[in-house]
Scaffold this active site. Structure first.
Site, PDB file in Angstrom:
ATOM      1  N   GLN A  29       9.991   1.541   5.813  1.00 56.75           N
ATOM      2  CA  GLN A  29       9.810   2.883   6.393  1.00 56.75           C
ATOM      3  C   GLN A  29       9.913   2.868   7.911  1.00 56.75           C
ATOM      4  O   GLN A  29      10.078   3.918   8.525  1.00 56.75           O
ATOM      5  CB  GLN A  29       8.458   3.471   5.980  1.00 56.75           C
ATOM      6  CG  GLN A  29       8.397   3.851   4.499  1.00 56.75           C
ATOM      7  CD  GLN A  29       7.054   4.475   4.162  1.00 56.75           C
ATOM      8  OE1 GLN A  29       6.077   3.772   3.962  1.00 56.75           O
ATOM      9  NE2 GLN A  29       7.007   5.796   4.127  1.00 56.75           N
ATOM     10  N   GLY A  53      -0.807   4.817   3.767  1.00 56.35           N
ATOM     11  CA  GLY A  53      -0.041   3.608   3.514  1.00 56.35           C
ATOM     12  C   GLY A  53       1.297   3.678   4.213  1.00 56.35           C
ATOM     13  O   GLY A  53       1.797   4.765   4.527  1.00 56.35           O
ATOM     14  N   CYS A  59       4.594  11.246   0.874  1.00 53.18           N
ATOM     15  CA  CYS A  59       5.131  10.045   1.519  1.00 53.18           C
ATOM     16  C   CYS A  59       5.495  10.397   2.957  1.00 53.18           C
ATOM     17  O   CYS A  59       6.072  11.459   3.206  1.00 53.18           O
ATOM     18  CB  CYS A  59       6.375   9.585   0.756  1.00 53.18           C
ATOM     19  SG  CYS A  59       7.183   8.157   1.483  1.00 53.18           S
ATOM     20  N   LEU A  60       5.187   9.495   3.875  1.00 56.79           N
ATOM     21  CA  LEU A  60       5.508   9.747   5.282  1.00 56.79           C
ATOM     22  C   LEU A  60       7.019   9.859   5.502  1.00 56.79           C
ATOM     23  O   LEU A  60       7.456  10.445   6.480  1.00 56.79           O
ATOM     24  CB  LEU A  60       4.927   8.639   6.164  1.00 56.79           C
ATOM     25  CG  LEU A  60       3.388   8.606   6.249  1.00 56.79           C
ATOM     26  CD1 LEU A  60       2.932   7.374   7.013  1.00 56.79           C
ATOM     27  CD2 LEU A  60       2.831   9.868   6.894  1.00 56.79           C
ATOM     28  N   HIS A  73       8.178   0.878  -2.490  1.00 57.89           N
ATOM     29  CA  HIS A  73       9.010   0.927  -1.276  1.00 57.89           C
ATOM     30  C   HIS A  73       9.678  -0.428  -1.020  1.00 57.89           C
ATOM     31  O   HIS A  73      10.828  -0.488  -0.596  1.00 57.89           O
ATOM     32  CB  HIS A  73       8.149   1.254  -0.047  1.00 57.89           C
ATOM     33  CG  HIS A  73       7.998   2.719   0.243  1.00 57.89           C
ATOM     34  ND1 HIS A  73       9.061   3.554   0.437  1.00 57.89           N
ATOM     35  CD2 HIS A  73       6.887   3.493   0.399  1.00 57.89           C
ATOM     36  CE1 HIS A  73       8.622   4.784   0.693  1.00 57.89           C
ATOM     37  NE2 HIS A  73       7.294   4.775   0.667  1.00 57.89           N
ATOM     38  N   HIS A  86       2.664   2.680  -4.786  1.00 55.14           N
ATOM     39  CA  HIS A  86       3.653   3.420  -4.002  1.00 55.14           C
ATOM     40  C   HIS A  86       4.283   2.506  -2.941  1.00 55.14           C
ATOM     41  O   HIS A  86       5.507   2.500  -2.761  1.00 55.14           O
ATOM     42  CB  HIS A  86       2.936   4.620  -3.358  1.00 55.14           C
ATOM     43  CG  HIS A  86       3.782   5.485  -2.477  1.00 55.14           C
ATOM     44  ND1 HIS A  86       4.059   6.804  -2.774  1.00 55.14           N
ATOM     45  CD2 HIS A  86       4.399   5.231  -1.290  1.00 55.14           C
ATOM     46  CE1 HIS A  86       4.814   7.306  -1.800  1.00 55.14           C
ATOM     47  NE2 HIS A  86       5.031   6.379  -0.892  1.00 55.14           N
ATOM     48  N   GLU A  87       3.436   1.717  -2.264  1.00 52.70           N
ATOM     49  CA  GLU A  87       3.965   0.828  -1.210  1.00 52.70           C
ATOM     50  C   GLU A  87       4.821  -0.289  -1.799  1.00 52.70           C
ATOM     51  O   GLU A  87       5.866  -0.644  -1.240  1.00 52.70           O
ATOM     52  CB  GLU A  87       2.830   0.219  -0.384  1.00 52.70           C
ATOM     53  CG  GLU A  87       1.996   1.207   0.400  1.00 52.70           C
ATOM     54  CD  GLU A  87       2.778   2.293   1.080  1.00 52.70           C
ATOM     55  OE1 GLU A  87       3.905   2.048   1.539  1.00 52.70           O
ATOM     56  OE2 GLU A  87       2.271   3.420   1.123  1.00 52.70           O
TER      57      GLU A  87
HETATM   58 ZN    ZN Z   1       5.991   6.329   0.934  1.00 51.35          ZN
END
Ligand code: ZN
Length: 160
Positions: A51, A46, A88-89, A134, A130-131
């Site tokens: 991000q 995701g 998380c990226l 964000h 999670h997204e």
């Molecule tokens: Zn994330």
């Protein structure tokens, strides 16, 4: 299409609330394509627009069942509970334990601004929540239980 630079935790853009999308402009179309490419390139499941430095309510998710594009997503129902590892990226090389609902129903628009609903369980539910966090300026490290754990790139298989 292009791979965009992923912003890392500590970058204040990750703590800002994103603006609602009113129409998909060519610029946002390109953003969505780039987000899909960036997510796949980073082996993530995701990615949310902040991000990659854009404060718009757009996220992409792919838990291995094909890409899902979410514009202005909203959680409309949750149930159950799952406790598990999350990454998380924007927080590379680390994972932590996060409890979330096990089932979620989300209302969103696709890249053509057509409304749809999606239901997910387990990893898909976790990724959707999670997204959406964000998009409201929240990173999972705010709700992690205990300390973050360091992992190697190969071990970090649930980067959201
Ligand atoms: Zn994330």
């Amino acid at each position: 299409m292009a791979i965009r630079q992923i912003r890392l935790e500590g970058d204040e853009i990750l703590n800002k609330k994103c603006r609602v999308v009113k129409e998909i402009t060519p610029r946002l179309e390109e953003l969505i394509e780039d987000m899909l490419e960036t997510m796949h390139d980073a082996d993530g499941v995701g990615l949310a627009a902040p991000q990659v430095g854009v404060l718009r309510r757009i996220a992409v998710v792919d838990v291995g069942e094909g890409p899902i594009i979410l514009v202005n997503p909203e959680v409309i129902e949750t149930s159950g509970e799952q406790r598990g590892q999350e990454g998380c990226l924007s927080v590379p090389g680390k994972v932590g334990i996060v409890t979330r609902p096990n089932h979620v129903k989300v209302k969103a628009f696709n890249e053509k601004m057509e409304e749809f609903e999606i239901e997910g369980e387990e990893l898909l539910a976790r990724a959707l929540l999670h997204e959406i966090d964000h998009l409201d300026g929240h990173v999972y490290t705010e709700i992690v239980e205990g300390d973050l754990m360091e992992v190697t790139y190969e071990e970090q298989d649930e980067n959201i």
